[in-house]
Scaffold this active site. Structure first.
Site, PDB file in Angstrom:
ATOM      1  N   THR A 101     -29.436  59.244 111.657  1.00 17.31           N
ATOM      2  CA  THR A 101     -29.719  57.992 112.346  1.00 17.31           C
ATOM      3  C   THR A 101     -28.700  57.840 113.465  1.00 17.31           C
ATOM      4  O   THR A 101     -27.761  58.635 113.558  1.00 17.31           O
ATOM      5  CB  THR A 101     -29.675  56.801 111.367  1.00 17.31           C
ATOM      6  OG1 THR A 101     -29.943  55.598 112.092  1.00 17.31           O
ATOM      7  CG2 THR A 101     -28.316  56.667 110.707  1.00 17.31           C
ATOM      8  N   CYS A 157     -27.012  49.145 118.917  1.00 17.22           N
ATOM      9  CA  CYS A 157     -26.360  48.877 120.207  1.00 17.22           C
ATOM     10  C   CYS A 157     -27.363  48.412 121.248  1.00 17.22           C
ATOM     11  O   CYS A 157     -28.550  48.760 121.170  1.00 17.22           O
ATOM     12  CB  CYS A 157     -25.668  50.141 120.690  1.00 17.22           C
ATOM     13  SG  CYS A 157     -26.738  51.588 120.741  1.00 17.22           S
ATOM     14  N   GLY A 203     -30.469  57.931 129.143  1.00 22.34           N
ATOM     15  CA  GLY A 203     -29.797  56.899 129.938  1.00 22.34           C
ATOM     16  C   GLY A 203     -29.993  55.508 129.368  1.00 22.34           C
ATOM     17  O   GLY A 203     -29.833  54.519 130.078  1.00 22.34           O
ATOM     18  N   ASN A 252     -29.569  52.767 125.722  1.00 20.20           N
ATOM     19  CA  ASN A 252     -28.487  52.111 124.963  1.00 20.20           C
ATOM     20  C   ASN A 252     -27.462  53.114 124.428  1.00 20.20           C
ATOM     21  O   ASN A 252     -26.256  52.954 124.652  1.00 20.20           O
ATOM     22  CB  ASN A 252     -29.082  51.351 123.770  1.00 20.20           C
ATOM     23  CG  ASN A 252     -30.081  50.287 124.202  1.00 20.20           C
ATOM     24  OD1 ASN A 252     -29.750  49.386 124.954  1.00 20.20           O
ATOM     25  ND2 ASN A 252     -31.314  50.400 123.728  1.00 20.20           N
ATOM     26  N   HIS A 261     -39.483  50.877 109.250  1.00 16.32           N
ATOM     27  CA  HIS A 261     -40.262  50.182 110.292  1.00 16.32           C
ATOM     28  C   HIS A 261     -41.762  50.108 109.993  1.00 16.32           C
ATOM     29  O   HIS A 261     -42.321  49.015 109.988  1.00 16.32           O
ATOM     30  CB  HIS A 261     -39.973  50.788 111.677  1.00 16.32           C
ATOM     31  CG  HIS A 261     -38.549  50.607 112.101  1.00 16.32           C
ATOM     32  ND1 HIS A 261     -37.899  51.479 112.964  1.00 16.32           N
ATOM     33  CD2 HIS A 261     -37.627  49.654 111.780  1.00 16.32           C
ATOM     34  CE1 HIS A 261     -36.655  51.067 113.150  1.00 16.32           C
ATOM     35  NE2 HIS A 261     -36.461  49.964 112.443  1.00 16.32           N
TER      36      HIS A 261
END
Ligand code: NAD
Length: 407
Positions: free
Chosen positions: A140, A145, A10, A12, A211
Site C-alpha cells: 500500500t 496524503c 506527478g 499526491n 473499497h
C-alpha cells in the site's frame, strides 16, 4: 556519488516523495511524467526552497527535484532507483516508457504495487531483465496524503505504522540492501517489512477489499436519490459491512490455504486477514477494536473520509451529491484489485461467493463484465491485471512463470 532517484508520476504521492527524498543530501531526485502538460506544470510551480511537506508526525520537509521532464530519454538514463507512485492502470505505460533507457540490475518498483506489479514488469521488461534487477512492490502507499497547492505544498494526513514490501534479489543488490535503502528514503515510518513474495503482496491488497466491498455494502439498498452531503465512507459502515469484509477476506485466505496445500514450499505467511492488517497498520489510532465494523468507525485515520461523489444541482438549486462510480475505488480497485484476486481464485479452484457478490454489483454500476454466471470469463477481463489477462489459464504455469515456485 549521489544516487539518482527517478520518480514516475506527478500526483499526491510524488509530491511527498519529492519533498522527502529531495531533502536528503545523498540523493538527486528527478521527476518523469507523461501526463500531458504535467511536467511543465510541476516544474513551473516548484519554488526555490522545494515542495513543502508537513506530516502527521510533526515533521516538515522541503525537497526539490534536479530535473522534471516528460521525455524519457532526458530523464531516465543514469537512474539508480525508479519509483512508480501512480495509479496502477498507468504502470504499463510508464514501464514501457522507461524500458529503453534502463539496464538489467536497476532497482525498480511501485508504491503501491497494486494488481501484481511483478506480472506487469515481467510482461513489459521481460523475465530475464526482472530476474537480474531488484523489483519491489509495496502492499500500500506509506501515507494518506493530499496536495494542498500543486507543486508547492503537500500534507501527509496519516503515516502507516508498518507495511509489507515484496522485493527480489538482483545481480547488483540484495533484497535486504534495497529494503534498507527504501527505508532510508521514506524515513523511520512506516516500518517496511519484507513480504514472503510478490504473490502475498498482490493478495494482501487492502484497497481491493475495502473499497469495492464497503461501496457494495453501502449502496446495496440505496434508493437512487441524491445525498445532501457526501456520505461517510468508513464511519458510515454498518455491521453488515464489517461482516461482508470478513467473509471476503476469509475467501482470500482460502486461496492461500489451497495454494499452500498444493505447494507447501510456497510461503504466503505474510498474507493476513484484514482484521489483523488493520491492527498492525493503524494500532492505537483505532478506538474500539472489537470487530471490523467498530474498527472502521473508530479509526482516526479514516475520520471524515467520504464516498466518492459528484456534485449536482437539484431542481430548487440546492447542492446535492450523486455517487461517482468512475472513481479509483472502482476503476482501479476492481480491475487491478479484486479481479486479480478473483482470477487467482479461479486458477486455484477456490469458490468465492462473497467476492463474486461484490464484483457482480460493481460491474453493474461500472458497466463492465468480469463475471458471467459465476465464471470469470467476462469480455472485460483483458483490461484487468488478472493472471487471465496475461494469458494464464492454469495455476502451475502461473506460479512457475512468475517464479513464485522454482521453474
Ligand atoms: P494521484 O491520483 O495523485 O496520481 C495521479 C498521477 O498519476 C497524475 O498526476 C499523473 O502523474 C499520473 N497519471 C494518471 N493518469 C495518467 C495517464 N493517463 N498518463 C500518465 N500519467 C498519468 O494518485 P496518488 O494519490 O499519488 O496515489 C498513487 C497511488 O497510491 C494510487 O494507486 C492510489 O490509489 C494509491 N493510494 C493513494 C493514497 C493517498 O492518500 N493519496 C492512499 C492509499 C493509496
Amino acid at each position: 556519488g549521489k544516487r539518482k532517484i527517478l520518480l514516475c508520476g506527478g500526483g499526491n504521492a510524488i509530491h511527498v516523495l519529492t519533498s522527502y527524498i529531495g531533502s536528503r543530501t545523498d540523493c538527486d531526485v528527478a521527476i518523469f511524467s507523461t501526463f500531458p502538460g504535467e511536467a511543465n506544470r510541476i516544474r513551473d510551480a516548484i519554488p526555490d526552497e522545494g515542495i513543502h511537506c508537513v506530516n502527521d508526525l510533526g515533521e516538515e520537509k522541503y525537497g526539490k527535484p534536479v530535473q522534471v521532464s516528460d521525455k524519457a530519454d532526458d530523464v531516465v538514463p543514469g537512474s539508480d532507483v525508479i519509483i512508480l507512485a501512480i495509479p496502477s492502470f498507468t504502470h504499463k505505460l510508464y514501464l514501457k516508457a522507461v524500458a529503453p533507457f534502463v539496464q538489467p540490475g536497476v532497482i525498480i518498483g511501485a508504491m503501491p504495487g497494486e494488481g501484481g506489479f511483478d506480472l506487469c514488469a515481467r510482461y513489459v521488461l521481460g523475465s530475464d531483465f526482472v530476474d537480474q534487477s531488484n523489483l519491489f512492490a509495496l502492499e500500500t502507499l506509506p501515507w494518506a496524503c493530499r496536495i494542498v497547492e500543486y507543486g508547492k505544498r503537500v500534507e501527509v494526513l496519516g503515516t502507516k505504522k508498518e507495511i509489507d514490501v515484496g522485493i527480489s534479489d538482483g545481480k547488483n543488490n540484495s533484497a535486504k540492501s534495497v529494503l534498507d535503502l527504501l527505508q532510508q528514503l521514506i524515513g523511520p515510518l512506516p516500518i517496511l517489512k519484507p513480504a514472503c513474495n510478490f504473490l502475498a503482496v498482490t493478495l494482501m491488497n487492502i484497497n481491493s477489499v475495502w473499497h469495492p466491498t464497503i461501496s457494495y455494502a453501502f449502496y446495496r439498498n440505496w434508493d437512487g436519490q441524491p445525498f445532501d452531503e457526501p456520505p461517510l465512507f468508513y464511519y458510515g459502515a454498518e455491521e453488515f459491512t464489517g461482516e461482508k469484509l470478513a467473509k471476503v477476506s476469509d475467501e482470500v485466505l482460502s486461496i492461500r490455504t489451497k495454494i499452500q496445500e498444493k505447494y507447501p514450499d510456497l510461503d504466503l505467511s505474510s498474507l493476513h486477514h484484514v482484521r489483523e492488517w488493520m491492527l498492525t497498520s493503524y494500532g492505537d489510532d483505532i478506538g474500539d477494536k472489537s470487530s471490523i465494523h467498530t474498527m472502521l468507525k473508530t479509526n482516526k485515520g479514516y475520520r471524515g473520509l467520504t464516498h466518492p461523489t459528484r456534485e449536482i444541482r437539484a431542481d430548487d438549486g440546492t447542492r446535492k451529491f450523486m455517487p461517482n462510480f468512475q472513481y479509483r475505488y472502482f476503476t482501479e480497485d476492481v480491475p487491478m484489485g479484486l479481479c486479480v484476486t478473483r482470477g487467482i481464485a479461479e486458477l486455484a479452484g477456490v469458490p468465492t461467493p462473497n467476492i463474486d457478490d461484490v464484483i457482480m454489483w460493481c460491474q453493474g454500476v461500472m458497466n463492465k463484465e468480469y463475471l458471467v454466471d459465476g465464471k470469470f470469463v467476462g469480455h472485460d477481463i483483458p483490461s484487468t491485471c488478472s493472471p487471465q489477462a496475461y494469458g494464464f489459464v492454469n495455476l502451475d504455469d502461473f506460479l512457475r512463470a512468475n517464479k513464485y515456485i522454482s521453474p
